[in-house]
Each structure stands twice: as C-alpha cells, then as structure tokens.
Motif scaffolding. Structure first.
Motif, PDB file in Angstrom:
ATOM      1  N   LEU A 260      68.752  72.618  58.933  1.00  0.00           N
ATOM      2  CA  LEU A 260      68.220  73.545  59.924  1.00  0.00           C
ATOM      3  C   LEU A 260      68.142  72.862  61.299  1.00  0.00           C
ATOM      4  O   LEU A 260      68.560  73.425  62.323  1.00  0.00           O
ATOM      5  CB  LEU A 260      66.841  74.028  59.469  1.00  0.00           C
TER       6      LEU A 260
ATOM      7  N   ILE B 194      71.228  84.122  66.865  1.00  0.00           N
ATOM      8  CA  ILE B 194      70.994  85.127  65.825  1.00  0.00           C
ATOM      9  C   ILE B 194      71.056  84.480  64.443  1.00  0.00           C
ATOM     10  O   ILE B 194      70.260  84.803  63.559  1.00  0.00           O
ATOM     11  CB  ILE B 194      71.986  86.294  65.964  1.00  0.00           C
ATOM     12  N   ALA B 195      71.974  83.529  64.284  1.00  0.00           N
ATOM     13  CA  ALA B 195      72.034  82.822  62.994  1.00  0.00           C
ATOM     14  C   ALA B 195      70.694  82.137  62.727  1.00  0.00           C
ATOM     15  O   ALA B 195      70.141  82.226  61.626  1.00  0.00           O
ATOM     16  CB  ALA B 195      73.178  81.816  62.989  1.00  0.00           C
TER      17      ALA B 195
ATOM     18  N   ASN C  67      67.929  84.142  61.313  1.00  0.00           N
ATOM     19  CA  ASN C  67      68.101  84.533  59.916  1.00  0.00           C
ATOM     20  C   ASN C  67      67.701  83.437  58.938  1.00  0.00           C
ATOM     21  O   ASN C  67      67.794  83.631  57.727  1.00  0.00           O
ATOM     22  CB  ASN C  67      69.565  84.918  59.662  1.00  0.00           C
ATOM     23  N   ILE C  68      67.313  82.280  59.451  1.00  0.00           N
ATOM     24  CA  ILE C  68      67.001  81.159  58.553  1.00  0.00           C
ATOM     25  C   ILE C  68      65.488  80.984  58.452  1.00  0.00           C
ATOM     26  O   ILE C  68      64.821  80.707  59.446  1.00  0.00           O
ATOM     27  CB  ILE C  68      67.639  79.854  59.068  1.00  0.00           C
ATOM     28  N   PRO C  69      64.936  81.157  57.244  1.00  0.00           N
ATOM     29  CA  PRO C  69      63.484  81.001  57.106  1.00  0.00           C
ATOM     30  C   PRO C  69      63.067  79.548  57.342  1.00  0.00           C
ATOM     31  O   PRO C  69      63.789  78.632  56.958  1.00  0.00           O
ATOM     32  CB  PRO C  69      63.212  81.396  55.649  1.00  0.00           C
TER      33      PRO C  69
ATOM     34  N   ALA D 180      71.694  76.285  55.094  1.00  0.00           N
ATOM     35  CA  ALA D 180      71.272  76.850  56.387  1.00  0.00           C
ATOM     36  C   ALA D 180      72.405  77.693  56.984  1.00  0.00           C
ATOM     37  O   ALA D 180      72.167  78.769  57.540  1.00  0.00           O
ATOM     38  CB  ALA D 180      70.870  75.735  57.349  1.00  0.00           C
TER      39      ALA D 180
ATOM     40  N   GLN E 201      72.416  80.923  55.085  1.00  0.00           N
ATOM     41  CA  GLN E 201      71.276  81.771  55.474  1.00  0.00           C
ATOM     42  C   GLN E 201      71.495  82.368  56.857  1.00  0.00           C
ATOM     43  O   GLN E 201      71.113  83.503  57.125  1.00  0.00           O
ATOM     44  CB  GLN E 201      69.985  80.952  55.449  1.00  0.00           C
ATOM     45  N   GLY E 202      72.110  81.592  57.725  1.00  0.00           N
ATOM     46  CA  GLY E 202      72.354  82.054  59.093  1.00  0.00           C
ATOM     47  C   GLY E 202      73.196  83.321  59.160  1.00  0.00           C
ATOM     48  O   GLY E 202      73.142  84.044  60.139  1.00  0.00           O
TER      49      GLY E 202
ATOM     50  N   GLY F 252      72.692  85.837  57.358  1.00  0.00           N
ATOM     51  CA  GLY F 252      71.826  86.973  57.063  1.00  0.00           C
ATOM     52  C   GLY F 252      72.261  87.750  55.823  1.00  0.00           C
ATOM     53  O   GLY F 252      71.766  88.846  55.577  1.00  0.00           O
TER      54      GLY F 252
END
Ligand SMILES: Cc1cc2nc3c(=O)[nH]c(=O)nc-3n(C[C@H](O)[C@H](O)[C@H](O)COP(=O)(O)OP(=O)(O)OC[C@H]3O[C@@H](n4cnc5c(N)ncnc54)[C@H](O)[C@@H]3O)c2cc1C
Ligand code: SF4
Lengths: 346, 148, 630
Positions: free
Chosen positions: A280, A324-325, A328-330, B22, B25-26, B28
């Motif tokens: 991340l 935006i990506a 979307n990442i918790p 990651a 996940q990015g 969505g």
C-alpha cells in the motif's frame, strides 16, 4: 515558501512585493486543488453526477487560475517557483498567507468538506479592505494584487511589463492550454493582467450581487454560476434559478446528493501512516512521485517550455487513476480506505 | 493467514495474476469477482443440479487453495510448483484457476463481460502499459511519448 | 399520411444528409429529414445528447466482441450489416444469416451504422484527399473509368469539407507520389484548421528504420515515404487558418468559405455535442472505432446541430422504402417511408414525404436498394453495380524494442509510396497506414494473448512478464488496396429476402479480380522487405479455414478484410448511358432527385472516401440551392 516580501498591512508597493504576492497567488490557487481533487475522486463512479460536474468544473478553473497567475508573474519578469518541497501545503492547513480562519483538508466528499469549500470561495464584501496578507477572502487578496500591479506599474518608468522576447515567450497560450472552463489569457500588458485577474475573481466569486460568473460577459459563454454558488447548490441540495440572487439562495429544483456513495477515504493521509503495509505504501508513494513529477512539469512549462504542458495533462490523468485506485484499498485495521497524500516525493 | 474464502480469493488471485494484493484491491473489483466465482447471486440459467455441482467444485477449489497456502508458507518455489501442479491444469477444478486469471486480465467470465467496470479494470491493459480503449483516457498527445 | 410540402426531403442523417440539411436550412430552405434510427439518437440538447451517448458507451463496455457496431442499438426494423455476420461462404450453399444476403463467391466485409449520425459515429477519421491521377484512371492507366471532374475542380469543395469535418494535419508534410508538391497541390498558403495530431511513439520508432528505405517491386525500386495522416479529430488550432464558415452567396449562386474577419481567437475546435469543454482535443481514448467517448473525433451530429432548426423537421424511426415518380415528367413526387414505434415489432405506419427536391443519403448500399425497389434512376443499368471497398490486407509482427501500441488514435502515419505509379495498369494501388492498436484487429489481442499465455501454462509474475513483452511490441501494418469498379460486384434485390418491415434486404454479389489479387501479392512482398529490414518478427497468418476473406493467388493465400468504405453503387459519370448521376450529384433520369454519399464515386482511389464524398456533397448542396432559386 509564502512570500517574504509582504507588508503587514497587506498592501503592495514594490516590484519585489508584487512578485512575492503573485508567487503567493500561485500557491494559493494550487493549495485548493488537492482538497477539491480528493473530494472529487472519492465519489463513486456513476453516482452524484451533479456533484462530480460541479467539483470537476471548479477544479479545472482553479488550475486555469494557477496558470493565469504564472502568466502575470512571468509578464513582470518573475519566475514562478512550483517544484520546491515548500510549495506543497501540509494538510490539514490554511490558505497560504490568509487570516487562518478555517482549516482545509484532504478529505472525502461530505457535508463538512462542502462547508469548507464554501469558506474558500466566499465572495468578498465591500467592507473588507484589499489585503495581500491576512486576507479573509480570496477576492480581497486579488484586489490588493490588482491595485499593487497598477501602483507599481504607474510608478516604474517604462512600466513593469517585460518587453524581452524570451521572457514574453514564457506565456502559456490557448495553444498549450485548453478544455478548462474559461479562456487562457496571455499577459503582456497591464490590461491583460487586469483581464486575467478579473477572470480569476469573476469565476470564483462572480459578478457583484449576482450568482453568475464573469465568463458570459467576457467570452459570451453560457451562463455559469460562480464557484461559491455552485458549491452552495450541493450544500442546499437545491439548484439555483437564473432569477435567484445571493440573498435569495437557491430556489430551483431539488437535487439528490448521494452523500453515502463515496469512498470512505482516510482524512489527511500521510505516507507515514502506511509504513506497516509495504504494498500500500508503494502505491501511495507512486502517486506522490507522479504528483511531484507533475509539479516539475508545470514548473518547467511556466519557465520557458510551454510545450511541456501536453505531458502535464497526461500526468494529471494518471494522478486521477492512481488516486481512485488508492480509494479502493482498505487501510487494514480501520474502517477507512487509503487515499492520495499529496506529498513532495522525489 | 487468510481464514475465509473471500480472503483466500484475494490471496490466490495475487499469486495467479502476478499483481500484488494492493494492486488488485485498487481495481475495486475484488468483491465483484469473488461473487462471480462463487456464483453469488445464483445464476438463474442453471439447473439445481448444475448449481450444486458448481458449488461443490468451488468449495473444493478453496479447500485446495487453503492447503496449498498453508503447506508452502515458507517456500516460495514450492508454492509456485504447487500452484502449477495442483491448480493450473485445465483438469483441476474445471479449470477454475485459469478462469480466474482470465477474469482478472480481461474482465470476462465465460463468454460475457462481467460489467462495464470489469472491462475497464482488465489487468491486460495495465500489463500492456496502455489503458482500456474508450476509458481512462491518457490525454492529448500522450501517445507520442513512451508511457510515463 | 402525407407530410407538408417541403423545399427538400432528405433520407438519412449521416454526414451526407446532415450536411445538406445544415447547408440548406441555413440558407433559409425548409427541409424534412427522414431518419431510420431511433428518436433518442437525434437528441442535441445537452442532457439528452449526453445521456444517449453514454448509453452507447455503456453498451460498448459491456459488449463481448467490441466490433464497430457494438455501441449502437440493434434495430430489427432497421437492420444493418455487421462484421460479426461476415463468415466464410460455401460455394453453392445458402447465404449465411445477416442483413446482407451474401451471394459471394466472396463476402463483402464492411458494415454501416443505422442511426442518427450514421456510420461516422464509428469511422476512424482519416481524411486524405484523392490524388490527381485517381480522377483519370482510364486516361492514364487504361483502367476503370475517369471522373467527369478533376482534382482541381474539387479543390474548393475539399476546403469546405476540411472545415466541416475539422481536419488536423500538416499540409507541408503531404508529399504524394506523382503529385505536385503540397504547396502546388493544396495551394500556396493553405493550411488545415488544426495542426497535425501528434504522431505516435510507435510511428516515430518504426519510421526510423522505414523512412527512405528502398524496396523492390517487380524489378523497380521504390523509396518508402512515411508521412503524417490528416484526420478529423481535434488538435491544436492552427493560427494561420483563415476560415470559419461556409455560406450560400445568393448573388453569385455559390457556396463560399468565409473568414474569421479579425476575430480575437483562433479557430475553435468543435467540441462534443453536449458540452463545450469536452472533446476540444483528442484525449487518446484509442477507441475511435467504435466510439469516441469525448467526441473529439468528428461525427455528423456536430453538423446537424448547427442546422437552422426553424427550418428543419426531423422524423426519426422512419425508414425510406421507395420513391414515387410521375411517369410523364419523370419528377419524383414523394418518398414513401415506414414509421415504426417499437424497433422490435413489425408494426408500422406508412407516410409519404413530399417536397420540391429529394435527396437519398442513406449510404451507398441503401441508396441503391431504394432506387432498385422503385425502378428509379436506372436507365443506365448502373444502379447497384460497381460496389467497391478497400480490400484490406494486414500483416503483423513483433518488434525488437518496445513500441507501446494500444495508445492514441487508430492511425497517425501512413506510407504514401504506393498510392500512385505506373504499376496501376497492372495491379491496384494501396495506402499503408501504421496501426496504433497492436494486433487487436486480426487476432483480437490482447485477450488472445492472455489465452496464449495460459495455454503455455503461465501464471503469476511469469504470465505478467510474458504479456508485457508481447503486448508492448505488437506492430500491425495495413495495405488498403483500391478496388476497381466491376459491374458484377453489385447489389440486387429479390422478394425472397425482406426485413421485418417488408423492405428489401440487399443481396450482394462480390469477388476479387486478378487486378486485386495481384496487388495483395505485391503488397506482401513489400511487407516482407519492411519487416526483414527492421528486424520485425513476422507473425502474420492467413487461415484458409477460419478467415472469411481468404483468397489465393498463384498458390499463395492472402486474407482481405473490409475497410468500411462502401462505394460506387450509383456512380457519377459523363452521360446518362454510363452513369446514374452527373457531376452535381443529380440523377440523369429525374430532374429533382439527388443522390448523396460514396455511392456516387466512380472510383475509390487510395484515400478513405468520406472527405471526397463530403466535398461532393457540398457540390450537391450548391446545385440544389441553385435549382431552388432558379
Ligand atoms: C469501421 C469504419 C471505419 C471507417 N473509417 C473511415 C475513415 O477513416 N475515413 C473515411 O473517409 N471513411 C471512413 N469510413 C467510411 C464512412 O463511415 C462512410 O463513408 C460514411 O459514413 C458515409 O456517410 P453517409 O452519410 O453517406 O452514410 P452513413 O453514414 O451510413 O449514413 C446513412 C444514414 O442514413 C440512415 N438510413 C439508412 N437507411 C435509411 C432509410 N432507408 N431511410 C432513412 N434513413 C436511412 C442511417 O440511419 C444513417 O443515419 C469508415 C467506415 C467504417 C465502417
Ligand atoms: S483517440 Fe480517443 S479521444 Fe481521440 S478520437 Fe480516438 S477515441 Fe476520440
């Protein structure tokens, strides 16, 4: 970074002060952009069409204003400084050199963030004197800049607008800049500079005692409301009618603002927050690298290589997709999503 | 260690696609794709029998994934071998592993595009250092220089 | 039901129909436009236009096969050709399903859009002019026919077309074989409205090795010339461009380009039809075919939007079927159309549209079909004949270095070398655009590459690396061979083949002459030399079993594909015996019937046809105005 040459009373009397104030103007315009972009990108795809359109149209105008401020600064022989660590504000923070009366954030689209946007775009009232430092409204600030420009120009033999060919070639023109609300104005004279400031103030705050911005008067475009009023439509969840006034508030159709169709972005994120999650962290860093490259790009474009802006536009798009990506990442162990941190990262 | 199917799905998707968690996940798409693979909600075009068979297959697949991940926690090359031998053959679990890769790379499940976002988020465009045609526009003139 | 009496009735709202509607209504004429497609598609207000267009985009995203027609609604009552229906034909077998009744022996491989705006919703946007010799093929090469007009005659109309479409390009780079230098061919000071669309990185990398290399063809040597391609998509305005509009000059009875007249700002690129800030520049969506999401690419709705709506009536969901003709005067008295409410139901009402002058602008195949169904305009027996397309042969390979395809507009550079030359008396000429979209056209990359990788047992990082290496090095070259007119390549009709509204389906007879096959052989030798000299690993495969357009010549197999350039079915000529229309696009047989569209073109040249057709359509509009004001 903010100007070392501003007087405490907020007036501008020398060329150095003027340059410093215009550098502040660039920083001021820029400082709102990450704030608006976070709200914009936090809105989930396909929802909140009105809010998306509102914020998008305003943020492109802020970008235009930043470039216009660069044009004015270049026109008087200055050098816009954009790719320095200090150029990037820290969030939460204040508008550079303002009276610090409110805090701006990197945060998702919400009622609270729209409240802040209204404060940023609040129209000046005539009772507040022009001030380039400690100003309450952006209009006040630009009034001071305009008066300063006129004053210094009048009191400098031959004026302050450069006649040097190379310096004049630094102007960003319609050839390099397009697609944003409003017209890019190359600045070579005091009249051009006045027009550029009128454009900045007009789009932001509108024309005295109306809700419209100045583009229709200046460029014959369709009626568009000034920033404050466009944000106020979201705030009130109601559209303005053409007959509405600042006092009446919006009295048109109701609009649906889907406050929940928004990524729950962690407010004011920092790279430091993600140290424990290397994958991340790498993505946040990657965003910041692109952001820093973009600042480099704009810096070089506004210092003699206007053609570079083409690449800058490509970078802006990449920033959007990367932001935006992230949303979307918790963020593990929290109820938040990650988000762009807008830090200077070489 | 991943303990439920959805977590297992993300874990194995990363190993199958070569994109880290990651990155996945990015897009969505994790939840949508998990539901696609697990057939949630159930596709009305299938008979009860087919649904039951599919559910069993998916169940066995995730059990296998779970044991592969557990057994090879420490040894990356053994993990790769296990995936290659036990998941990748078309004969294993009705080719589910390959279908999952295709799903991530193209956004399609069988002959259908899962939805508009699935097309747009297809990993093959990222892999090509490009973007899906008709979406994520890169800006005027961007094609005249190498990818940023 | 009979409509009011209009000055002009037009069928079709593609560029041909929209341009005439715009030009005439702005000259104060009362126009009725009949359009076969859906009402929603003609919305020109901001919200309506945006919502409808976004529904196209969404349909495209969700389509499994992203073919040219994939974004646009399929209408049972106004069906159209679709490349998905193009399959290999079995000799003597029944024609395969699809709107076009393909009698073969080869399939006609191009499609069209039926809907407001027409086929240019999914055109690529290439806007090359024809070359001087293209207009006199008979005289110079003893092939095909001459046009009744020359390149010089067409020049003012080309300029109008370049303004209408909004062409981006660099005149100075337009160096063509056997053609005067750009300054002479285009005029000394002429520039396009906008500077060229930046050429792709791929183009510049490939051109490094290809520009000026020598290739051998039939014992002659040719030096390869790669040039930027003019195109109808928005770029940086050219400050030297002087024009703003085309208007009808009543006194001189002419259409005239008018200037900017000291305005402060340059030429403004025409934005999307829904908002002024979208589409001012090509944003590199790389999906021009089938749909440009931002409308930076020209489409005819932009033209239609600039009509004078006080004088324009549009009836949508109205399929023109036949025309009524007064037996004595030979004048057309009405266009009969069938109007449906629901495109999936066979129910319709019939109407007759009446005016002083009539224009069929429904695309080359539809125009021919309507004429045949009405027994109209056919004293020359040329209606439906001479159907042409560019027969597109593709070659593809992997480059040594990464060239990063799949970015930018479909094509930004072409090889002009074989657009003209003495070889045209032996085989067809061609143009070779470089393609920016990898191998997507011939083998459906990148999806097929994912399958290939899986078939090799790859997964994880290895798969990702394999795909990256492969997708970033895919090069595709086109050879768009000029099909020459042949009376046996034709559209016919038969009561056996009707669509749900009872209108005829077009029956197509199509084949490739030796003149065409020989050009494919020649093009392949050129491709081989280019690939070899530049270390491009050839991956071209022409598959005799699966390729619909597989042909053989001297024992070698080649595959052609359709270019979408449907041309020639109602040709223009010198007299009523050799052609259907005269140089003003008026039918020889009916004094008040005009035809508009690529069907009028006697030959194809090596340029994509729409710019030339648009120039001809300005000529038609001018002739109609002259006739109305007589
Ligand atoms: C994939 C593809 C790419 C292309 N790229 C290029 C390019 O790069 N450059 C170029 O020059 N050309 C290109 N073309 C060709 C170009 O699209 C056509 O030449 C052009 O659209 C023809 O315009 P038109 O107005 O004559 O017909 P169309 O655009 O086909 O319009 C016909 C109109 O008539 C309507 N209509 C049809 N039948 C009826 C009826 N019976 N009654 C009422 N209305 C009817 C239709 O709905 C439509 O609105 C391409 C074509 C394709 C398929
Ligand atoms: S490249 Fe994209 S933006 Fe440009 S014309 Fe094509 S689809 Fe439109």
């Amino acid at each position: 970074m903010a100007g070392k040459h501003t007087r405490d009373d907020g007036t501008i009397r020398t060329l150095a002060e003027l340059k410093s104030a215009l550098q502040n103007a660039i920083e001021l315009e820029h400082s709102t952009i990450p704030t608006y972009l976070c709200a914009l990108y936090s809105i989930q795809d396909g929802t909140n069409q009105k809010a998306v359109e509102t914020i998008r149209s305003i943020v492109v105008e802020e970008m235009l204003h930043m470039i216009l401020a660069c044009n004015i600064l270049n026109a008087i022989g200055g050098e816009p400084a954009i790719n320095k660590p200090g150029f990037v504000p820290t969030y939460p923070g204040h508008l550079p050199d303002s009276d610090n009366s409110f805090v701006i954030n990197l945060a998702k689209f919400s009622r609270e963030s729209v409240d802040v946007f209204l404060k940023i775009e609040k129209p000046a009232t005539t009772s507040e004197p022009p001030k380039a430092k400690g100003y309450q409204t952006i209009g006040q600030f630009y009034q001071a800049v305009r008066i300063g420009l006129e004053y210094v120009n009048d009191n400098t033999p031959g004026g302050i607008f450069t006649k040097d060919k190379k310096q004049r070639a630094k102007q960003i023109t319609a050839e390099h800049y397009y697609g944003s609300g409003g017209q890019i104005i190359p600045v070579y004279t005091i009249d051009d500079a006045r027009e550029a400031i009128a454009e900045i103030v007009g789009q932001g705050e509108g024309i005295d005692d109306t809700i419209e911005d100045s583009d229709q008067q200046m460029f014959g475009q369709g009626i568009e409301y000034a920033h404050y009023f466009r944000f106020n439509e979201l705030h009130e969840e109601r559209l303005y009618k053409d007959t509405d006034t600042p006092k009446s508030g919006p009295t048109g159709d109701r609009i649906v603002v889907e406050w929940d169709a928004v990524y729950n972005m962690k407010p004011n994120p920092k790279m430091d927050d993600f140290k424990a999650y290397p994958e991340l962290l790498e993505k946040v860093r990657d965003f910041n690298r692109t952001y820093t490259l973009l600042l480099d790009n704009i810096h070089n474009a506004c210092n003699g290589q206007p053609d570079l802006l083409m690449k800058g536009v490509a970078m802006m798009y990449q920033l959007k997709y990367k932001a935006i990506a992230l949303m979307n990442i918790p963020v593990p162990g929290t109820r938040y999503m990650a988000g762009p941190s807008f830090e200077f990262e070489k | 260690m991943a303990n439920n199917r959805a977590d297992l799905f993300l874990e194995i998707s990363a190993l199958l696609t070569g994109f880290n968690k990651a990155e996945l996940q990015g897009t969505g798409m994790v939840a949508t794709y998990y539901n696609t693979v697990a057939n949630i909600p159930q596709d009305p075009n299938y008979s009860d029998q087919e649904l039951a068979a599919n559910e069993a297959n998916v169940g066995f697949f995730f059990e296998e994934v779970n044991s592969i991940l557990k057994e090879n926690k420490k040894d990356e090359s053994k993990l790769q071998q296990a995936i290659a031998g036990r998941l990748m053959p078309l004969s294993a679990y009705n080719g589910l592993a390959q279908s999952i890769i295709t799903l991530w790379y193209t956004g399609s499940w069988g002959a259908n595009v899962v939805n508009a976002q699935a097309y747009i988020q297809g990993l093959m465009w990222d892999t090509a250092e490009a973007h899906p045609p008709g979406a994520k526009q890169p800006g005027f003139g961007s094609w005249s220089f190498p990818p940023l | 039901m009979k409509t009011d009496h209009y000055d002009v009735v037009i069928a079709g709202s593609g560029i041909a129909g929209s341009l005439i509607a715009k030009t005439l209504t702005r000259a104060g004429k009362k126009v009725l436009l009949l359009e076969a497609g859906l009402q929603a598609g003609v919305a020109l207000d901001s919200d309506g236009a945006y919502n409808n267009y976004m529904s196209y985009l969404d349909r495209f995203y969700n389509a499994a096969a992203k073919v040219p027609n994939s974004p646009y609604p399929i209408l049972k009552d106004a069906p159209t050709s679709n490349v998905l229906d193009v399959v290999k034909l079995t000799p003597g077998g029944p024609p395969p399903p699809g709107y076009l009744v393909q009698m073969g022996p080869l399939p006609f491989a191009s499609d069209a859009v039926r809907g407001p705006g027409g086929t240019m919703l999914h055109w690529l946007g290439t806007t090359l002019r024809m070359l001087p010799n293209d207009f006199k093929m008979k005289t110079v090469y003893n092939q095909a026919v001459d046009w009744p007009i020359t390149a010089d005659d067409l020049r003012p109309y080309y300029e109008m077309a370049e303004l209408e479409i909004g062409v981006s390009g660099e005149v100075s780079e337009q160096t063509y074989p056997d053609t005067p230098a750009p300054k002479a061919y285009f005029g000394k000071d002429y520039v396009f409205p906008m500077h060229k669309i930046p050429q792709s990185y791929l183009d510049t990398e490939i051109a490094k090795g290809v520009q000026n290399m020598t290739v051998k063809l039939n014992k002659r040597q040719y030096k390869i010339n790669c040039i930027s391609t003019p195109q109808g998509r928005n770029s940086t305005p050219n400050a030297k461009y002087p024009y703003r509009d085309v208007i009808w000059n009543k006194a001189e009875k002419k259409l005239k380009l008018t200037g900017l007249l000291g305005e402060k700002y340059d030429y403004n690129p025409v934005p999307s039809i829904w908002d002024a800030y979208t589409g001012q520049r090509c944003e590199g969506n790389a999906s021009c075919v089938p749909i440009c999401p931002v409308q930076a690419k020209y489409n005819p709705l932009k033209t239609l939007k600039r009509s004078n709506f006080d004088h324009l009536t549009i009836i949508t969901q109205a399929v023109a079927s036949t025309i009524n003709i007064d037996e004595k005067t030979k004048e057309v008295t009405g266009i009969v159309y069938k109007r449906y409410n629901n495109p999936d139901s066979p129910e319709y009402t019939t109407g007759v549209a009446a005016g002083k002058i009539y224009v069929l602008a429904a695309n080359a195949i539809e125009n021919a079909k309507i004429l045949l169904a009405s027994g109209a305009a056919n004293s020359s027996d040329q209606v439906g004949r001479n159907l042409m397309d560019h027969m597109v042969m593709l070659t593809w390979g992997l480059t040594k270095e990464k060239i990063y395809p799949y970015r930018g507009p479909g094509s930004t550079t072409n090889i002009a070398t074989f657009r003209d030359g003495p070889f045209r008396s032996e085989h067809a000429a061609w143009i070779s655009p470089f393609d920016n979209w990898g191998w997507s056209w011939p083998v459906f990359s990148p999806g097929s590459d994912v399958s290939d990788g899986l078939a090799m047992g790859l997964f994880g990082k290895q798969l990702r690396d394999y795909l990256n290496e492969r997708l970033t090095r895919q090069f595709l070259l086109h050879f768009e061979c000029e099909q020459s007119p042949d009376p046996d390549n034709r559209v016919t009709i038969d009561h056996q083949y009707l669509d749900p509204l009872g209108n005829y389906k077009p029956i197509i007879h199509y084949y490739a002459t030796d003149y065409m096959l020989k050009s494919m052989e020649a093009a392949k030798t050129v491709s081989d030399q280019i690939f070899a000299a530049n270390g491009i690993e050839d991956h071209t495969v022409y598959n005799p079993v699966t390729d619909a357009g597989y042909v053989t010549y001297k024992g070698q197999g080649y595959t052609y594909r359709g270019a979408g350039h449907i041309v020639g079915t109602h040709r223009m000529g010198f007299n009523k015996h050799d052609s259907v229309v005269n140089h003003e696009q008026r039918t020889w047989d009916h004094p008040n019937l005009f035809l508009a569209g690529c069907g009028n073109m006697p030959t194809l040249g090596t340029s994509n046809p729409s710019l030339t057709m648009t120039a001809l359509t300005f000529k038609a509009a001018e002739a109609i105005l002259k006739q109305l004001e007589k």
